[in-house]
Design a protein around this motif. Sequence first.
Motif, mmCIF file in Angstrom:
data_model
loop_
_atom_site.group_PDB
_atom_site.id
_atom_site.type_symbol
_atom_site.label_atom_id
_atom_site.label_comp_id
_atom_site.label_asym_id
_atom_site.label_seq_id
_atom_site.Cartn_x
_atom_site.Cartn_y
_atom_site.Cartn_z
ATOM 1 N N ASP A 1 36.519 26.380 35.093
ATOM 2 C CA ASP A 1 37.979 26.461 34.959
ATOM 3 C C ASP A 1 38.449 27.881 35.255
ATOM 4 O O ASP A 1 37.671 28.706 35.749
ATOM 5 C CB ASP A 1 38.419 25.987 33.565
ATOM 6 C CG ASP A 1 37.719 26.767 32.457
ATOM 7 O OD1 ASP A 1 37.333 27.926 32.713
ATOM 8 O OD2 ASP A 1 37.551 26.221 31.357
ATOM 9 N N SER A 2 39.707 28.165 34.926
ATOM 10 C CA SER A 2 40.274 29.463 35.299
ATOM 11 C C SER A 2 39.514 30.642 34.690
ATOM 12 O O SER A 2 39.593 31.754 35.187
ATOM 13 C CB SER A 2 41.755 29.507 34.910
ATOM 14 O OG SER A 2 41.923 29.030 33.599
ATOM 15 N N THR A 3 38.768 30.403 33.584
ATOM 16 C CA THR A 3 38.087 31.527 32.943
ATOM 17 C C THR A 3 36.832 31.965 33.696
ATOM 18 O O THR A 3 36.417 33.107 33.597
ATOM 19 C CB THR A 3 37.665 31.154 31.496
ATOM 20 O OG1 THR A 3 36.804 30.009 31.569
ATOM 21 C CG2 THR A 3 38.868 30.820 30.629
ATOM 22 N N ASN A 4 36.210 31.052 34.428
ATOM 23 C CA ASN A 4 34.940 31.436 35.065
ATOM 24 C C ASN A 4 34.900 31.167 36.575
ATOM 25 O O ASN A 4 33.908 31.447 37.226
ATOM 26 C CB ASN A 4 33.776 30.705 34.379
ATOM 27 C CG ASN A 4 34.023 29.207 34.291
ATOM 28 O OD1 ASN A 4 34.621 28.631 35.207
ATOM 29 N ND2 ASN A 4 33.593 28.577 33.232
ATOM 30 N N ASP B 1 45.944 23.342 36.192
ATOM 31 C CA ASP B 1 44.999 24.181 35.459
ATOM 32 C C ASP B 1 44.553 23.434 34.198
ATOM 33 O O ASP B 1 45.391 23.014 33.402
ATOM 34 C CB ASP B 1 45.709 25.495 35.081
ATOM 35 C CG ASP B 1 44.746 26.517 34.528
ATOM 36 O OD1 ASP B 1 43.666 26.119 34.038
ATOM 37 O OD2 ASP B 1 45.067 27.719 34.591
ATOM 38 N N ASN C 1 43.243 24.555 31.569
ATOM 39 C CA ASN C 1 43.573 25.264 30.332
ATOM 40 C C ASN C 1 45.072 25.360 30.098
ATOM 41 O O ASN C 1 45.518 25.791 29.045
ATOM 42 C CB ASN C 1 42.986 26.688 30.367
ATOM 43 C CG ASN C 1 41.480 26.644 30.475
ATOM 44 O OD1 ASN C 1 40.842 25.734 29.949
ATOM 45 N ND2 ASN C 1 40.907 27.604 31.172
#
Length: 318
Positions: free
Chosen positions: A71-74, A144, A146
Motif C-alpha cells: 500500500d502507500s506506506t511501502n 488508496d 489506507n
Amino acid sequence: MKKDTVIRFMIMIASLAVASYLACILTPMQSDISQEKNFLTKAPVAGLHKFFADVAWMRFINFAGGLSSIDSTNVDKVSRMLEKIIAYDPNFVESYQSGVLSISNADPKLAVKLLEQACANPHLAHNIQIPFYAGFILSRTIVDQNNPDKILSEPDYAAAARFFRMAIQRTRDPESYLISNYIHAKAKARGGEESLAVLSVLYDEWKMSKAGKDEIYSDYCQIPDIEERLVKATREAKYPIDDEGRLLKPSQKALELIAKVQQEILFKKHLCENCVTPAAPGDKFCGTCGHAVKTWGVCSCGHILSSKAYCTRCGKKQ
Ligand SMILES: [Zn+2]
Ligand SMILES: [Zn+2]
C-alpha cells in the motif's frame, strides 16, 4: 631481462591499446545501430545480468511476500526493487506478470508505465498477459487502501481498449475474456447507453473486418465469434435494462442501429425482427413473441427442409 620477454611485453601493451581503441570507437557505434537499446540490460557484465535479476527477484519475493499488503506506506520501496529487476533484465517476464501486478493497487500509474514499456519490448512481443494487465488496471477506479477517499487512478477506457486490442492482436485464437474486455472498454469509452454502445462497437468491428482494416494495426485480426456476439448485443440493445434489472424502452438511435445490423449482417440467421429470436425452418410466426417472421427452409414442394443436400420428399437439390 630476456629479449623475448620484452617482445611479449610489448605485444601485450600493443594489444591492450588496440582493444581499448576498439572499445572506445565500437561501443558508441554499436549503441547507435542497436534499435533495441532500451531493452538491453543496464548491468555491466553481459550474461551475468540474468543472475543479478534472479537474485533481485528472490529478494523482491522475500520482501514483498512478507508484507500483508502493498500500500502507500511501502509501495515506494517495493517499486524501487521492481524497477531494479527490470533494469537488470527487461525481458524477465515474471517481474511484469506478478511483480508489476502486485503494485497495481498501490501505484497504478507506475504499474501501467512499466507494463507499457514491456509492451514495446520486441522480446516480449508475443506476451498476451502484459497488455491485458495494463488494460485491466486502466479500466478500474483504484483508491488508496489506507484512505478510501483518495483516488489513485480513474478509468481510462480508451487507453484500456488499446491495450486489450493489443492482447488480441498477439494471438491467433484470442480467448473470450480478452474480446469481452476489449468490447466493454471500447463501449465505455464511447459512453451513452451501454447496450447501444456495445452494439455499435461490434458493428464497427464487423465493418472493419469487411474492409480488412483496423484503426490501430494494419493487419486486422477478426473477432472470431463476432456474429454470435452481434446477435446477443442486438437482443440486449432491443431490451435494455437498468442497474436494478428493470426493462427499459430502447432509444430511437438504438432501434435504428438494430434495424441496420439485422438487415446487413444478421439476415442469414433468420431472426425475429421483433424479439431477435431465431426462427426455425417453416415457421410463419415467432415462437417467443408471436410476431410474423419471414418463412425460410421450405422446399418448393412444401416440405420443411432439414440440413440435407436434397429434399427428402421430392428429391430436389437444395
Ligand atoms: Zn419474436
Ligand atoms: Zn421438396
